[in-house]
Design a protein around this motif. Structure first.
Motif, PDB file in Angstrom:
ATOM      1  N   ARG A 164      77.139  -2.227  56.704  1.00  0.00           N
ATOM      2  CA  ARG A 164      76.082  -2.720  55.813  1.00  0.00           C
ATOM      3  C   ARG A 164      74.903  -3.264  56.601  1.00  0.00           C
ATOM      4  NH1 ARG A 164      75.810  -0.115  51.491  1.00  0.00           N
ATOM      5  NH2 ARG A 164      73.909  -1.568  51.221  1.00  0.00           N
ATOM      6  N   PRO A 201      69.417   1.066  53.721  1.00  0.00           N
ATOM      7  CA  PRO A 201      70.717   1.382  53.431  1.00  0.00           C
ATOM      8  C   PRO A 201      71.296   2.229  54.724  1.00  0.00           C
ATOM      9  CG  PRO A 201      69.335   3.079  52.723  1.00  0.00           C
ATOM     10  CD  PRO A 201      68.362   1.695  53.194  1.00  0.00           C
ATOM     11  N   PRO A 202      72.625   2.244  54.831  1.00  0.00           N
ATOM     12  CA  PRO A 202      73.472   3.057  55.932  1.00  0.00           C
ATOM     13  C   PRO A 202      72.813   4.649  55.732  1.00  0.00           C
ATOM     14  CG  PRO A 202      74.850   2.504  54.312  1.00  0.00           C
ATOM     15  CD  PRO A 202      73.899   1.976  53.941  1.00  0.00           C
ATOM     16  N   PRO A 203      72.846   5.313  56.680  1.00  0.00           N
ATOM     17  CA  PRO A 203      72.342   6.725  56.753  1.00  0.00           C
ATOM     18  C   PRO A 203      73.515   7.500  55.877  1.00  0.00           C
ATOM     19  CG  PRO A 203      72.263   6.064  58.989  1.00  0.00           C
ATOM     20  CD  PRO A 203      72.735   5.052  58.150  1.00  0.00           C
ATOM     21  N   LEU A 207      64.735  -0.565  63.495  1.00  0.00           N
ATOM     22  CA  LEU A 207      64.632   0.317  62.518  1.00  0.00           C
ATOM     23  C   LEU A 207      65.541   1.642  62.420  1.00  0.00           C
ATOM     24  CD1 LEU A 207      62.414   0.309  60.240  1.00  0.00           C
ATOM     25  CD2 LEU A 207      61.179   1.794  61.552  1.00  0.00           C
ATOM     26  N   VAL A 208      66.193   1.861  61.495  1.00  0.00           N
ATOM     27  CA  VAL A 208      67.058   3.024  61.637  1.00  0.00           C
ATOM     28  C   VAL A 208      66.923   3.947  60.583  1.00  0.00           C
ATOM     29  CG1 VAL A 208      69.371   3.744  61.151  1.00  0.00           C
ATOM     30  CG2 VAL A 208      69.168   1.577  62.305  1.00  0.00           C
ATOM     31  N   ILE A 209      66.430   5.113  61.071  1.00  0.00           N
ATOM     32  CA  ILE A 209      65.585   6.085  59.995  1.00  0.00           C
ATOM     33  C   ILE A 209      66.627   7.582  59.931  1.00  0.00           C
ATOM     34  CG2 ILE A 209      63.646   7.538  60.014  1.00  0.00           C
ATOM     35  CD1 ILE A 209      62.198   5.632  61.869  1.00  0.00           C
ATOM     36  N   ALA A 210      66.878   7.866  58.824  1.00  0.00           N
ATOM     37  CA  ALA A 210      67.635   9.128  58.612  1.00  0.00           C
ATOM     38  C   ALA A 210      66.790  10.034  57.941  1.00  0.00           C
ATOM     39  CB  ALA A 210      68.961   8.799  57.980  1.00  0.00           C
ATOM     40  N   GLN A 211      67.268  11.391  57.861  1.00  0.00           N
ATOM     41  CA  GLN A 211      66.675  12.367  57.433  1.00  0.00           C
ATOM     42  C   GLN A 211      65.717  13.168  58.175  1.00  0.00           C
ATOM     43  OE1 GLN A 211      67.030  14.310  54.575  1.00  0.00           O
ATOM     44  NE2 GLN A 211      68.458  13.260  53.360  1.00  0.00           N
ATOM     45  N   ASN A 225      61.988  12.900  57.498  1.00  0.00           N
ATOM     46  CA  ASN A 225      61.563  11.411  57.676  1.00  0.00           C
ATOM     47  C   ASN A 225      61.265  10.936  59.010  1.00  0.00           C
ATOM     48  OD1 ASN A 225      61.027   8.890  55.918  1.00  0.00           O
ATOM     49  ND2 ASN A 225      62.948   8.211  56.249  1.00  0.00           N
ATOM     50  N   LEU A 231      58.253  12.481  60.404  1.00  0.00           N
ATOM     51  CA  LEU A 231      57.262  11.835  59.996  1.00  0.00           C
ATOM     52  C   LEU A 231      57.042  10.565  60.748  1.00  0.00           C
ATOM     53  CD1 LEU A 231      55.336  11.657  57.373  1.00  0.00           C
ATOM     54  CD2 LEU A 231      56.914  10.390  56.389  1.00  0.00           C
ATOM     55  N   TYR A 232      57.857  10.009  61.092  1.00  0.00           N
ATOM     56  CA  TYR A 232      57.741   8.677  61.847  1.00  0.00           C
ATOM     57  C   TYR A 232      57.245   8.834  63.437  1.00  0.00           C
ATOM     58  CZ  TYR A 232      59.273   4.547  64.531  1.00  0.00           C
ATOM     59  OH  TYR A 232      59.613   3.347  65.475  1.00  0.00           O
TER      60      TYR A 232
END
Lengths: 236, 236
Positions: free
Chosen positions: A49, A53-55, A66-70, A73, A76-77
């Motif tokens: 948690r 949200p978790p990926p 920062l944790v970025i998934a997809q 996305n 984009l970052y």
């Protein structure tokens, strides 16, 4: 800051679209799940948690807190930070739209060998895979690739969005490369219809950072566990 | 400025995720393809070089000179302008990531009735659809909906991302609503496992703008041409 990319260690898969962007950008990153204990750490992050949200699934990118998934996305970052996307809002939305269209195409490529869903083995759906693959090459590949060929034809070039390489060019490179691996016979016949995408593939592959990456052991070879799979029965 | 939404006039389909956001926001918009000559205008825009790039497929949103395609991309744009997304970059990326996960889920929902691809009729793939639907309810729906139920359980509520409604809540409403229509028997059994999403559905449906929309003729009824299709053979 050193990025950490988390993705399955044995395949190019969806992680490859991110790897290519990080490599082209010359970004400081580690392919974290390929290190000792890395996949366990990846799974722990997905079940924790502490990411909110978790990926839902790999790949995901850790950039400081920062944790970025997809994939789209993440691009984009990264695009805005590493000169792989236009600066204007209109330009960023336009490029993201193209990447999301490629995302749809990648699902359809995957489904050529998994029409009954990702939960069954290919061996359990060979006949259905043959049907779906025929439809894919009859209708879907021409529609998607024709769309991008058309954009390339109307742009000023040499890249899809103009003079500067973008993350969409890198993804198109990967798609042409992957289709050549998975369907060498079909792709050989089909490529006559997409000369600009074939040229774009070569142009991206010759960029110094990408060429160095492709020769390195950081590039995992294609295999029959990823999105692009070579099954001779499907390549007629 | 009056937005123009372009989407097939006879179905909710992917356009519905955008319609719900425009309605909740109380935005000034027209559902352009539902007007006389609207679908022809939509097709002309897709074939025109005046949109650069032209949309690959509906839905797309015209906002002054900007033409934005891909549902998640449209919601990314609208979310920031109409208070349906957080203001911070981290918050926007987090929400977009959830929407892209729902996008993946929507493809899998669609594929329950079209496992051999979108180019063949359902009637030509009934047997395969039955298999894929079984896998969907055995593995995929629990995985996706369980993921969102879990986020709802850990958030502060009443909405998925906290106190304020976001475009992801609207999309979750639509997904629960659509699954209830398409699979009434299966969904009745399954909903015990997602009580928070069921409550979220009701909470969104009771919001004044959404409730008024659902009662209006702007809401197209579900039917067997959209993403969510009720085929009794698939709902055991």
């Amino acid at each position: 800051m050193r990025y950490e990319l988390f993705y399955w260690s044995g395949i190019q898969g969806r992680g490859e679209f991110v790897r290519l962007a990080l490599e082209e950008a010359g970004a400081d990153y580690v392919d974290a799940a390929r290190r000792a204990g890395g996949e366990q750490r990846m799974m722990a992050m997905m079940n924790s948690r502490r990411c909110d949200p978790p990926p839902f699934a790999p790949p995901f990118l850790k950039a400081n807190k920062l944790v970025i998934a997809q994939v789209a996305n993440i691009l984009l970052y990264l695009g805005g930070r590493h000169g792989l996307a236009p600066k204007s809002e209109a330009g960023r939305l336009r490029l993201h739209q193209l990447q999301l269209t490629l995302t749809d195409f990648v699902v359809e490529i995957h489904d050529t060998h998994h029409p009954l869903g990702p939960t069954l083995y290919y061996e359990d759906q060979r006949r259905e895979a043959a049907k779906r693959t025929d439809e894919f090459w009859k209708s879907r590949a021409p529609k998607f690739l024709g769309y991008f060929e058309d954009i390339a034809a109307h742009g000023g070039g040499p890249y899809l969005d103009g003079r500067r390489v973008s993350y969409v060019d890198l993804s198109l490179f990967q798609i042409v490369d992957g289709l050549r691996y998975a369907f060498p016979k079909r792709m050989k016949r089909f490529e006559r219809r997409i000369p600009r995408l074939a040229a774009l593939h070569d142009r991206v592959g010759a960029r110094p950072n990408i060429a160095a990456y492709l020769k390195s052991n950081r590039r995992i070879p294609f295999n029959t566990d990823g999105i692009f799979r070579h099954y001779p029965a499907l390549d007629r």
